[in-house]
Design an enzyme around this catalytic site. Structure first.
Site: not given
Ligand code: NAP
Length: 323
Positions: A238, A286
């Protein structure tokens, strides 16, 4: 907002097995999704916002939903996101308490994100961003070649996307260092919960964090300086994760070689924004990973069926953690 586990469990349906499903999005088009959703859930009734069926809605399928979507839906049992990032939903002050919010874990989206990150990373690693300029200037010049094993890639966020991408980067022979909130083990990846340590090891950094109060502005001046010189930043999470003046300073001082940005605080990026023409930035609108109905409708249908049976849906948001 912190909700207890019992509050998150939907109550079983009593009157009828047919569910009323609302599609509410300012970004995703119902005509694109409805044919596959109807095929997967043939007994249910679908409504496109603003048709809320007099408030008689069981499931809301949303992605950047219109203001007021949840204002009067007393029977709502599930909010199913069409996106993996849910900060827009969590941030809605009208979010009904006790209704579970499910993220979409779409295999097609995970695959697309892997392709995007690898394309960006190889563009930097093989200096193609630089050779594009050399071609424009008709300059025949070679830059130093590195092996993938010479490079360490820091992956911030080791969840559904980051964990998968870390494994793909290992398969390409890069060294990978992953940062997560809780300790993690992933074969071949150096995992840590210490951000400064991960950044200091990294030649390139890929941001795949959810946007939360803790991660907002996380890539600031001090953190960007910790990445090794001539490195790159790839932000596909983001726009709010990066402090843009600090990134521009790191590029302009040539501490970082290049940045790949897919997401911005203001989207669409206004035509007058200087990021469009900054030589150190490659940007995309995006599109790093788009929701793909063919691979995600099965996941949505599975959650709807769980609600129909009175079971807890899968991939729900942890409100205390903020993602
Ligand atoms: P996810 O499965 O919820 O994984 C989030 C990761 O971030 C986890 O490893 C989590 O740690 C870590 N994390 C969260 N808060 C943290 C903190 N305060 N300190 C350290 N690590 C932290 O999310 P995801 O499905 O991989 O997606 C990630 C993001 O990608 C989405 O939220 C979205 O904003 C973005 N996205 C972008 C696109 C695009 O087209 N650009 C498409 C899809 C998604 P833990 O493992 O310990 O929980």
């Amino acid at each position: 907002m912190i909700l207890g586990v019992s509050a998150m469990l939907p109550s079983p349906l009593t009157k009828t097995n047919t569910l009323n499903i609302l599609f509410a999005s300012t970004k995703e088009k119902p005509e694109f999704w409805f044919p596959l959703l109807r095929r997967a859930l043939p007994t249910d009734h679908f409504h496109a916002w603003p048709d809320v069926n007099g408030g008689d809605i069981d499931v809301a399928i949303v992605a950047t939903h219109p203001v007021g979507t949840f204002a009067n839906l007393p029977r709502l049992k599930l909010i199913q996101s069409l996106w993996m990032g849910v900060e827009n939903i969590i941030g809605d002050t009208e979010l009904p308490r006790g209704v579970p919010v499910a993220r979409l874990i779409d295999p097609g989206m995970v695959a697309a994100m892997g392709e995007t990150v690898i394309a960006y990373l190889l563009d930097w690693h093989r200096h193609f961003w630089c050779y594009r300029q050399f071609q424009k200037d008709k300059v025949w010049k070679r830059r130093k070649q590195y092996l993938a094993s010479d490079r360490t890639i820091g992956v911030l966020g080791m969840g559904e996307l980051g964990g998968t991408i870390a494994a793909k980067l290992c398969a390409l022979d890069f060294n990978v260092a992953g940062w997560s909130r809780r300790p993690k083990k992933l074969a071949g990846v150096y995992c840590s919960t210490d951000l400064d340590e991960i950044l200091s090891r990294s030649d390139a950094v890929v941001c795949l964090l959810p946007l939360t109060p803790y991660t907002k502005g996380i890539l600031n001046k001090d953190r960007l300086q910790k990445i090794k010189k001539d490195g790159c930043v790839i932000n596909v999470a983001r726009g709010g994760h990066v402090v843009m003046p600090d990134l521009l300073a790191a590029l302009d001082s040539e501490h970082l070689a290049h940045a790949y940005l897919d997401v911005f605080e203001t989207e669409p990026l206004p035509p007058e924004d200087p990021l469009w023409s900054h030589p150190g930035i490659t940007l995309t609108p995006h599109i790093a990973a788009l929701s793909e109905p063919r691979t995600s409708v099965g996941k949505i249908a599975e959650n709807v069926e769980r609600i129909r049976r009175g079971e807890a849906p899968l991939s729900t948001v942890d409100f205390a953690a903020g993602y």
